[in-house]
Design a protein around this motif. Sequence first.
Motif, PDB file in Angstrom:
ATOM      1  N   SER A  90       0.439  -0.865  -0.130  1.00  0.00           N
ATOM      2  CA  SER A  90       0.026  -0.368   0.179  1.00  0.00           C
ATOM      3  C   SER A  90       0.670   1.377  -0.079  1.00  0.00           C
ATOM      4  O   SER A  90       0.801   2.416  -0.865  1.00  0.00           O
ATOM      5  CB  SER A  90      -0.636   0.002   1.310  1.00  0.00           C
ATOM      6  OG  SER A  90      -1.765   1.688   1.668  1.00  0.00           O
ATOM      7  N   ARG A 100      -6.211   6.492  -8.792  1.00  0.00           N
ATOM      8  CA  ARG A 100      -6.682   5.130  -7.994  1.00  0.00           C
ATOM      9  C   ARG A 100      -7.518   4.280  -7.384  1.00  0.00           C
ATOM     10  O   ARG A 100      -8.077   5.558  -6.843  1.00  0.00           O
ATOM     11  CB  ARG A 100      -5.629   5.101  -7.252  1.00  0.00           C
ATOM     12  CG  ARG A 100      -4.115   4.525  -7.954  1.00  0.00           C
ATOM     13  CD  ARG A 100      -3.086   5.252  -6.916  1.00  0.00           C
ATOM     14  NE  ARG A 100      -2.850   6.610  -7.099  1.00  0.00           N
ATOM     15  CZ  ARG A 100      -2.268   7.349  -6.225  1.00  0.00           C
ATOM     16  NH1 ARG A 100      -1.624   7.187  -4.969  1.00  0.00           N
ATOM     17  NH2 ARG A 100      -2.543   8.958  -5.944  1.00  0.00           N
ATOM     18  N   LEU A 115      -8.254   3.171   4.361  1.00  0.00           N
ATOM     19  CA  LEU A 115      -9.528   4.344   3.829  1.00  0.00           C
ATOM     20  C   LEU A 115      -8.636   5.846   4.427  1.00  0.00           C
ATOM     21  O   LEU A 115      -8.820   6.659   3.666  1.00  0.00           O
ATOM     22  CB  LEU A 115     -10.754   3.824   3.734  1.00  0.00           C
ATOM     23  CG  LEU A 115     -11.407   3.004   4.115  1.00  0.00           C
ATOM     24  CD1 LEU A 115     -12.970   2.816   4.683  1.00  0.00           C
ATOM     25  CD2 LEU A 115     -11.871   2.509   2.640  1.00  0.00           C
ATOM     26  N   GLU A 119      -6.090   6.539   3.832  1.00  0.00           N
ATOM     27  CA  GLU A 119      -5.016   7.254   2.884  1.00  0.00           C
ATOM     28  C   GLU A 119      -6.213   7.670   1.522  1.00  0.00           C
ATOM     29  O   GLU A 119      -5.216   8.657   0.224  1.00  0.00           O
ATOM     30  CB  GLU A 119      -3.719   6.731   2.652  1.00  0.00           C
ATOM     31  CG  GLU A 119      -3.287   6.349   4.079  1.00  0.00           C
ATOM     32  CD  GLU A 119      -2.165   5.885   3.688  1.00  0.00           C
ATOM     33  OE1 GLU A 119      -1.754   4.646   2.257  1.00  0.00           O
ATOM     34  OE2 GLU A 119      -0.950   5.862   3.636  1.00  0.00           O
ATOM     35  N   SER A 120      -6.967   7.881   1.737  1.00  0.00           N
ATOM     36  CA  SER A 120      -8.036   8.471   0.447  1.00  0.00           C
ATOM     37  C   SER A 120      -8.489   9.348   0.657  1.00  0.00           C
ATOM     38  O   SER A 120      -8.550  10.147   1.647  1.00  0.00           O
ATOM     39  CB  SER A 120      -8.889   7.083   0.594  1.00  0.00           C
ATOM     40  OG  SER A 120      -9.926   7.031   1.155  1.00  0.00           O
ATOM     41  N   ASP A 121      -8.317  10.139  -0.344  1.00  0.00           N
ATOM     42  CA  ASP A 121      -9.230  11.239  -0.748  1.00  0.00           C
ATOM     43  C   ASP A 121     -11.139  11.541  -0.759  1.00  0.00           C
ATOM     44  O   ASP A 121     -11.318  12.477  -0.373  1.00  0.00           O
ATOM     45  CB  ASP A 121      -8.808  11.954  -2.236  1.00  0.00           C
ATOM     46  CG  ASP A 121      -7.059  12.676  -1.439  1.00  0.00           C
ATOM     47  OD1 ASP A 121      -6.736  12.933  -0.999  1.00  0.00           O
ATOM     48  OD2 ASP A 121      -6.759  12.210  -2.916  1.00  0.00           O
ATOM     49  N   MET A 135     -13.960   8.456  -0.557  1.00  0.00           N
ATOM     50  CA  MET A 135     -14.264   6.996   0.289  1.00  0.00           C
ATOM     51  C   MET A 135     -16.301   7.126  -0.440  1.00  0.00           C
ATOM     52  O   MET A 135     -17.003   7.547   0.239  1.00  0.00           O
ATOM     53  CB  MET A 135     -14.466   6.622   1.431  1.00  0.00           C
ATOM     54  CG  MET A 135     -14.867   5.408   2.011  1.00  0.00           C
ATOM     55  SD  MET A 135     -16.289   4.729   1.800  1.00  0.00           S
ATOM     56  CE  MET A 135     -17.086   5.690   2.952  1.00  0.00           C
ATOM     57  N   ASP A 179      -8.105  10.622  -5.914  1.00  0.00           N
ATOM     58  CA  ASP A 179      -7.976   9.020  -5.512  1.00  0.00           C
ATOM     59  C   ASP A 179      -9.114   8.603  -4.653  1.00  0.00           C
ATOM     60  O   ASP A 179      -9.925   9.117  -4.427  1.00  0.00           O
ATOM     61  CB  ASP A 179      -6.640   8.564  -4.639  1.00  0.00           C
ATOM     62  CG  ASP A 179      -5.549   8.668  -5.102  1.00  0.00           C
ATOM     63  OD1 ASP A 179      -4.570   8.624  -4.418  1.00  0.00           O
ATOM     64  OD2 ASP A 179      -5.564   8.474  -6.793  1.00  0.00           O
ATOM     65  N   VAL A 180     -10.222   7.470  -4.970  1.00  0.00           N
ATOM     66  CA  VAL A 180     -11.058   7.087  -4.675  1.00  0.00           C
ATOM     67  C   VAL A 180     -11.286   5.595  -3.887  1.00  0.00           C
ATOM     68  O   VAL A 180     -10.342   4.964  -4.959  1.00  0.00           O
ATOM     69  CB  VAL A 180     -12.301   7.291  -5.922  1.00  0.00           C
ATOM     70  CG1 VAL A 180     -13.775   6.842  -5.460  1.00  0.00           C
ATOM     71  CG2 VAL A 180     -12.414   8.511  -6.361  1.00  0.00           C
ATOM     72  N   VAL A 181     -11.646   5.578  -2.649  1.00  0.00           N
ATOM     73  CA  VAL A 181     -11.655   3.875  -2.505  1.00  0.00           C
ATOM     74  C   VAL A 181     -13.509   3.527  -2.031  1.00  0.00           C
ATOM     75  O   VAL A 181     -13.838   4.332  -1.849  1.00  0.00           O
ATOM     76  CB  VAL A 181     -11.347   3.846  -1.057  1.00  0.00           C
ATOM     77  CG1 VAL A 181     -11.653   2.616  -0.416  1.00  0.00           C
ATOM     78  CG2 VAL A 181      -9.988   4.078  -1.049  1.00  0.00           C
TER      79      VAL A 181
END
Length: 522
Positions: A77, A92, A102, A104-106, A108, A178-180
């Motif tokens: 990661s 990503r 989660l 570290e994501s911008d 969600m 970035d999207v989770v």
Amino acid sequence: MDEERYKNVIKACCLDIDLQNFGEVGDLLMIGDKGVSLSGGQKARISLARALYADADLYLLDDPLAAVDPKVAKNISDQSIGPQSFLHRKTRILVTHQTHFLVESDQMLLMTNGHIDELHIEQQPTIEPSNETLETDSSNDKETDFVLNTSITDINSIVKSVTSVEATISKLGAFAFDVVVVDVEVEPAQPIVTSPKAVCKAQMSTKELCIHLTELHAKSLLNDNDTFLFDCDGVLWNFPHIFTGAVELLNYLTEQGKRLFFVTNNSTTTQDDYAKRFNDIGYKAKPEQIICTAWLTAKHLKSINFKGKCYVLGMQSMKYELEREGFQICGGIGPDPLPSDSNAVTVDKLELEKDVDCVILAFDLHISYIKILKAATYLNRPNVLFIATNDDARHPQNDEIVKPGTGSILASVVIASCRSPTILGKPHAPMFDAIRLAFPDVDPKRTVMIGDQVETDIAFGNRQGTTTLLVFSRATREKYLDTLKQQVEKHTAERDLLPHFCVKDVEQFLQFLKSNESNTLL
């Protein structure tokens, strides 16, 4: 071929150690039917490496860390996916059940049956037309110029108007953040009670985890799930002492039409032995309900079409299960001592097999220096497989006695051989894969994992997408769980260690189920 990029990708995906373990052949090693077999984690990292090397603008990653060890997953990661990683300039989109990533994501997205249920956004820039553009004639067909503003974008309007995943990704792609995506199937939560099918929402906050079970929760667990996975030691018994309510609970769930499996890292007992034990205490269990690591090892070798000889550090149960599936054992079972007056090992007098194809490490009461030496020597051959039943450091015991577990034995062989094994037992995926292979209709979203150890049972259930129930009957105390919860909040421990629900013991769980039933009858 871009040699520098290739080396960077190998390092980012933590494949450099694997190539070193392959010896001189390195990345030219033959794999497949006539070569070595790769572990699930190795396959996942190779797939990720291929994607990274392709140098795309947009990466859609479908749970790429699910099959790898937690420490390796953290490294991958950080080096491949995170904000300072190899892909830091790329968009990503990560689909995952491992919610500790989660943070570290911008953005969600919580998905429900392929539709957006919730969207969480960190502060980020928006895109607005420049003043110069606004002053131009609106009839001008030229492309509008844009400048960045640092206010928060209201993307909720997108969520309200877009339901399909594809369309959502298309619109969010314009923001290049970035999207989770957490893809789950949830049902509406009942008033007062947190629905087990909504646990993925609860994973957004530790306040909604470790919920003390109530009668309403018990009813929801019973109604919303078809399959129950039980750890044995510390949950049903501290053998030969059977916990109060354990047998009654098993029979009650079976009468309710639920399917039960018993998942244990204990490699010293066979499937048949466990089935007999259950029948002796009053629960009619079939051998196929027992998922023990001795049986699991044999099934794993069969699934990869293994044909060679095995050097096995373990007890007679390992020999029984392996030979029952037709595998040949060439040493390791039972004592292999040095003479009592020995001060050194005479290498030229060692009896080593020439054609060992696999080293298997399980719990072994007869472990010795000679056994470790032989195992490490065989593993020095690059094509020899390395399999371990589990990596439990110690067995639960009283405060005075420390009983080293399989992980303690494994550590000595790993260090000596400089090889990393494929680990089959909890909390790793192969144990659940074996259940799904034998029973394809088992749905993790309709499954409850009940255990007493957070590091094995609970982490196992969470990583496989089940609902998890922790019992305080042996390995884990409530005070320790509270401490662990604080560590998770500070990001110093993994969220996977926290159960969705907790209860005193299986007797209290049974009482909640039956009390709820009595209230319904009234």
